[in-house]
Design an enzyme around this catalytic site. Sequence first.
Site, PDB file in Angstrom:
ATOM      1  N   ASP A 193       0.818  -1.217   0.000  1.00  0.00           N
ATOM      2  CA  ASP A 193       0.000   0.000   0.000  1.00  0.00           C
ATOM      3  C   ASP A 193       0.851   1.266   0.000  1.00  0.00           C
ATOM      4  O   ASP A 193       1.985   1.281   0.473  1.00  0.00           O
ATOM      5  CB  ASP A 193      -0.956   0.018   1.204  1.00  0.00           C
ATOM      6  CG  ASP A 193      -0.246  -0.113   2.548  1.00  0.00           C
ATOM      7  OD1 ASP A 193       0.745  -0.864   2.623  1.00  0.00           O
ATOM      8  OD2 ASP A 193      -0.666   0.549   3.507  1.00  0.00           O
ATOM      9  N   GLU A 251      -0.091  -1.443   5.640  1.00  0.00           N
ATOM     10  CA  GLU A 251       0.984  -1.069   6.568  1.00  0.00           C
ATOM     11  C   GLU A 251       0.799   0.351   7.065  1.00  0.00           C
ATOM     12  O   GLU A 251       1.001   0.658   8.235  1.00  0.00           O
ATOM     13  CB  GLU A 251       2.349  -1.215   5.867  1.00  0.00           C
ATOM     14  CG  GLU A 251       3.544  -1.147   6.813  1.00  0.00           C
ATOM     15  CD  GLU A 251       4.105   0.250   7.029  1.00  0.00           C
ATOM     16  OE1 GLU A 251       4.983   0.417   7.880  1.00  0.00           O
ATOM     17  OE2 GLU A 251       3.650   1.209   6.362  1.00  0.00           O
TER      18      GLU A 251
HETATM   19 ZN   LIG Z   1       6.496   2.403   4.225  1.00  0.00          ZN
END
Ligand SMILES: [Zn+2]
Length: 371
Positions: free
Chosen positions: A78, A139
């Site tokens: 992401d 994340e």
């Molecule tokens: Zn990162």
Amino acid sequence: MKNEMEVEKIFLQLAKVPGVSKKEAEIAQKVASILEGLGLKVFFDKAGEKIGGETGNLYAFFSGSKNATHLLLNAHLDTVEPTVGLKIKKSRDFLYPATKTILGADDRAGVAVIIATLKRIIEENLPHPNLEIVFTVAEEVGLQGAYNLDFSKIKARKGLVLDGGRGGTIIHRAPTHEKIVAHFKGKAAHAGVEPERGVNAIQAAALGIASLKLGKIDDETTANIGLIKGGRATNIVPEEAWVEGEIRSHSEVKIRQTREKMINSFKEGAKKVRARVAVERKLLYRRFDLPTDSPWAKLVFQAARKAGLRPKFDSTCGGSDTNVFNLHKIETFNIGVGVANPHSKEEKLFLKEMNKAVDWLINICADLAEQ
Ligand SMILES: [Zn+2]
């Protein structure tokens, strides 16, 4: 250097595919098809369902020679902001966004370096350990992919996270991060007619915050109040107010001490105006502090030098999937792949450093193949 064009080409391919947190289906499919093209089998876990995302974490395992050790390699899929319509320009030695978007080198550069390394290992039949490759989702929104990873699939006790950072950086230390939410409860009353019947929750919150020490508490601890809300109208004594803040420290003791001071200050503030306060805390991630003289640390350091990088052990104030892998007792460093100013429009990707990061990983793989 053989990587030169290859890793840059891979990065440019990946950077074109948007994928903010929890909307990683397209980029995950892209990465999966590249890996399958290299002859690797891929699979996904159920993290996507658990966190309300489009897809789970992506895994690819690549066997090494018999009795070789296992190595976890990770980068996240992401990006922190959308990269739709991204156009990339190249200066003499770095890439940057020509559009008003981030570059997304955090962490597409990490993904590209891992793929380019695998490609070289496969094409040139280079020595390597058993590689456990994990591309995580979500994340940037609290390490949610990593927290929901299927660790029963992972055998590795050593790991590398490739996530941002200038080439040669080896992050071995990161803090614990805790979120604090205080809910102040007063009593509503008409502000003009009978204010004496009210208890002002906003004032309680203000008094609670006023005496707090914020910012850098000491060289390994920070505290912040970042959000405040409350009240309904200027003619109502506010019944409720919420204050949100955070504490980070490399020391658990200092986390506890700073938290206690915060809670006491909130209680004092509430008491002064006869309000009440309830405080909740949430652990966002746990600290790690790996020795820099372990065999694994030394191997990573020497391999960077051999790749022509200037390795440097460093400490960070932020969190990454590295925190989660270390929590699971996988000795994991976060190594830099040539990214500067991540999460901003000034994001840059230094090409030489990214190329050398591929050599760095190849050197590490060669050393581990013999263990
Ligand atoms: Zn990162």
